[in-house]
Write a protein that holds these residues in place. Structure first.
Motif, PDB file in Angstrom:
ATOM      1  N   UNK A   1       0.825  -1.215   0.000  1.00 15.25           N
ATOM      2  CA  UNK A   1       0.000   0.000   0.000  1.00 15.25           C
ATOM      3  C   UNK A   1       0.849   1.250   0.000  1.00 15.25           C
ATOM      4  N   UNK A   2       0.295   2.282  -0.615  1.00 15.02           N
ATOM      5  CA  UNK A   2       0.889   3.621  -0.558  1.00 15.02           C
ATOM      6  C   UNK A   2      -0.241   4.605  -0.300  1.00 15.02           C
ATOM      7  N   UNK A   3       0.035   5.575   0.552  1.00 16.13           N
ATOM      8  CA  UNK A   3      -0.932   6.627   0.836  1.00 16.13           C
ATOM      9  C   UNK A   3      -0.636   7.805  -0.075  1.00 16.13           C
ATOM     10  N   UNK A   4      -1.668   8.308  -0.699  1.00 17.89           N
ATOM     11  CA  UNK A   4      -1.548   9.436  -1.618  1.00 17.89           C
ATOM     12  C   UNK A   4      -1.940  10.700  -0.863  1.00 17.89           C
ATOM     13  N   UNK A   5      -1.056  11.685  -0.892  1.00 14.32           N
ATOM     14  CA  UNK A   5      -1.253  12.928  -0.145  1.00 14.32           C
ATOM     15  C   UNK A   5      -2.579  13.611  -0.477  1.00 14.32           C
ATOM     16  N   UNK A   6      -3.027  14.430   0.459  1.00 16.22           N
ATOM     17  CA  UNK A   6      -4.269  15.185   0.295  1.00 16.22           C
ATOM     18  C   UNK A   6      -4.209  16.137  -0.895  1.00 16.22           C
ATOM     19  N   UNK A   7      -5.331  16.239  -1.571  1.00 22.17           N
ATOM     20  CA  UNK A   7      -5.495  17.155  -2.701  1.00 22.17           C
ATOM     21  C   UNK A   7      -6.753  17.967  -2.426  1.00 22.17           C
ATOM     22  N   UNK A   8      -6.653  19.278  -2.526  1.00 22.11           N
ATOM     23  CA  UNK A   8      -7.828  20.139  -2.366  1.00 22.11           C
ATOM     24  C   UNK A   8      -8.400  20.415  -3.755  1.00 22.11           C
ATOM     25  N   UNK A   9      -9.686  20.214  -3.910  1.00 22.68           N
ATOM     26  CA  UNK A   9     -10.353  20.496  -5.178  1.00 22.68           C
ATOM     27  C   UNK A   9     -10.707  21.984  -5.199  1.00 22.68           C
ATOM     28  N   UNK A  10      -9.996  22.715  -6.018  1.00 22.91           N
ATOM     29  CA  UNK A  10     -10.187  24.163  -6.118  1.00 22.91           C
ATOM     30  C   UNK A  10     -11.291  24.472  -7.138  1.00 22.91           C
ATOM     31  N   UNK A  11     -12.170  25.406  -6.792  1.00 20.52           N
ATOM     32  CA  UNK A  11     -13.317  25.727  -7.644  1.00 20.52           C
ATOM     33  C   UNK A  11     -12.886  26.197  -9.036  1.00 20.52           C
TER      34      UNK A  11
ATOM     35  N   UNK B   1     -27.259  20.013  -5.073  1.00 22.46           N
ATOM     36  CA  UNK B   1     -27.312  21.303  -4.391  1.00 22.46           C
ATOM     37  C   UNK B   1     -26.232  22.291  -4.799  1.00 22.46           C
ATOM     38  N   UNK B   2     -25.432  21.942  -5.763  1.00 22.17           N
ATOM     39  CA  UNK B   2     -24.376  22.839  -6.222  1.00 22.17           C
ATOM     40  C   UNK B   2     -23.492  22.148  -7.234  1.00 22.17           C
ATOM     41  N   UNK B   3     -22.520  22.894  -7.721  1.00 18.45           N
ATOM     42  CA  UNK B   3     -21.585  22.349  -8.701  1.00 18.45           C
ATOM     43  C   UNK B   3     -20.848  21.152  -8.132  1.00 18.45           C
ATOM     44  N   UNK B   4     -20.649  20.151  -8.979  1.00 18.80           N
ATOM     45  CA  UNK B   4     -19.808  19.019  -8.596  1.00 18.80           C
ATOM     46  C   UNK B   4     -18.673  18.890  -9.609  1.00 18.80           C
ATOM     47  N   UNK B   5     -17.567  18.376  -9.133  1.00 20.57           N
ATOM     48  CA  UNK B   5     -16.405  18.197  -9.997  1.00 20.57           C
ATOM     49  C   UNK B   5     -16.678  17.103 -11.015  1.00 20.57           C
ATOM     50  N   UNK B   6     -16.151  17.282 -12.203  1.00 21.01           N
ATOM     51  CA  UNK B   6     -16.202  16.207 -13.196  1.00 21.01           C
ATOM     52  C   UNK B   6     -15.475  15.005 -12.597  1.00 21.01           C
ATOM     53  N   UNK B   7     -16.033  13.836 -12.803  1.00 20.12           N
ATOM     54  CA  UNK B   7     -15.454  12.628 -12.223  1.00 20.12           C
ATOM     55  C   UNK B   7     -14.009  12.402 -12.619  1.00 20.12           C
TER      56      UNK B   7
ATOM     57  N   UNK C   1     -18.550   7.100  -6.802  1.00 24.97           N
ATOM     58  CA  UNK C   1     -19.495   6.675  -5.767  1.00 24.97           C
ATOM     59  C   UNK C   1     -20.242   7.822  -5.108  1.00 24.97           C
ATOM     60  N   UNK C   2     -19.590   8.988  -4.999  1.00 26.89           N
ATOM     61  CA  UNK C   2     -20.185  10.162  -4.363  1.00 26.89           C
ATOM     62  C   UNK C   2     -19.708  11.407  -5.099  1.00 26.89           C
ATOM     63  N   UNK C   3     -20.493  12.467  -5.045  1.00 24.48           N
ATOM     64  CA  UNK C   3     -20.051  13.701  -5.690  1.00 24.48           C
ATOM     65  C   UNK C   3     -18.884  14.340  -4.944  1.00 24.48           C
ATOM     66  N   UNK C   4     -18.081  15.073  -5.703  1.00 25.59           N
ATOM     67  CA  UNK C   4     -16.965  15.833  -5.149  1.00 25.59           C
ATOM     68  C   UNK C   4     -17.260  17.304  -5.414  1.00 25.59           C
ATOM     69  N   UNK C   5     -17.128  18.120  -4.386  1.00 27.92           N
ATOM     70  CA  UNK C   5     -17.448  19.545  -4.453  1.00 27.92           C
ATOM     71  C   UNK C   5     -16.171  20.389  -4.342  1.00 27.92           C
ATOM     72  N   UNK C   6     -16.280  21.618  -4.779  1.00 23.91           N
ATOM     73  CA  UNK C   6     -15.183  22.572  -4.588  1.00 23.91           C
ATOM     74  C   UNK C   6     -14.877  22.660  -3.093  1.00 23.91           C
ATOM     75  N   UNK C   7     -13.605  22.644  -2.770  1.00 23.37           N
ATOM     76  CA  UNK C   7     -13.174  22.702  -1.378  1.00 23.37           C
ATOM     77  C   UNK C   7     -12.988  21.342  -0.732  1.00 23.37           C
ATOM     78  N   UNK C   8     -13.493  20.267  -1.359  1.00 25.60           N
ATOM     79  CA  UNK C   8     -13.284  18.937  -0.796  1.00 25.60           C
ATOM     80  C   UNK C   8     -11.794  18.613  -0.781  1.00 25.60           C
ATOM     81  N   UNK C   9     -11.408  17.848   0.221  1.00 27.08           N
ATOM     82  CA  UNK C   9     -10.028  17.387   0.351  1.00 27.08           C
ATOM     83  C   UNK C   9     -10.042  15.879   0.096  1.00 27.08           C
ATOM     84  N   UNK C  10      -9.351  15.478  -0.958  1.00 26.89           N
ATOM     85  CA  UNK C  10      -9.320  14.062  -1.323  1.00 26.89           C
ATOM     86  C   UNK C  10      -7.987  13.449  -0.922  1.00 26.89           C
TER      87      UNK C  10
END
Length: 144
Positions: A11-21, A49-55, A87-96
């Motif tokens: 396993x490898x952990x992939x660092x956090x990524x912030x989805x910028x609007x 309820x708002x914009x979601x990121x393209x998959x 599986x779920x929507x991703x929004x601006x500001x989400x941290x993946x």
């Protein structure tokens, strides 16, 4: 790393990524210009309820962090296939964040084999937002 040196369940952990609007909108306008990704007023009236990121943007944001740490390193020959399930929507500001796990290894010939890596991606609430199964061609150890 040669195919013979890679271990199933590594396993490898992939660092956090912030989805910028702004990046989210730019990506959608260029590669997936549907209203749920580009029209804020339209998106507010949807079940999301708002914009979601393209998959693909969500996946590629994590993928870009994974590639430099790929299990095979310089012995990666090429990609073979990628399957992504959203599986779920991703929004601006989400941290993946992602977890990459080697889930399969097979030998094709004396020169190379296939490595299968499953990448699970979670948001800041630890909800899984996507999963991807990637097959790559990897060099085998040369015979002496």
């Amino acid at each position: 790393m040669y195919l013979e040196d890679i271990q199933i369940s590594s396993e490898k952990t992939i660092d956090n990524i912030v989805i910028e609007k702004d990046e989210m909108l730019d990506f959608a306008k260029k590669y997936n210009p549907v209203k749920i990704h580009t029209d804020e007023d339209f998106a507010k009236g949807t079940r999301f309820g708002g914009l979601i990121a393209a998959g693909m943007m969500s996946f590629l944001s994590v993928w870009a962090q994974y590639v430099p740490m790929d299990f095979a390193g310089d012995d990666l020959v090429a990609g073979k296939s990628t399957a992504v399930e959203w599986l779920r929507p991703v929004y601006a500001g989400d941290v993946l964040r992602g977890v990459a796990t080697v889930t399969g290894l097979s030998f094709r010939n004396e020169h190379n084999g296939l490595m299968t890596v499953t990448i699970d991606v979670y948001n800041q609430y630890d909800a899984k937002v996507l999963t991807s199964v990637v097959e790559s061609v990897v060099k085998r150890r040369p015979k002496n």
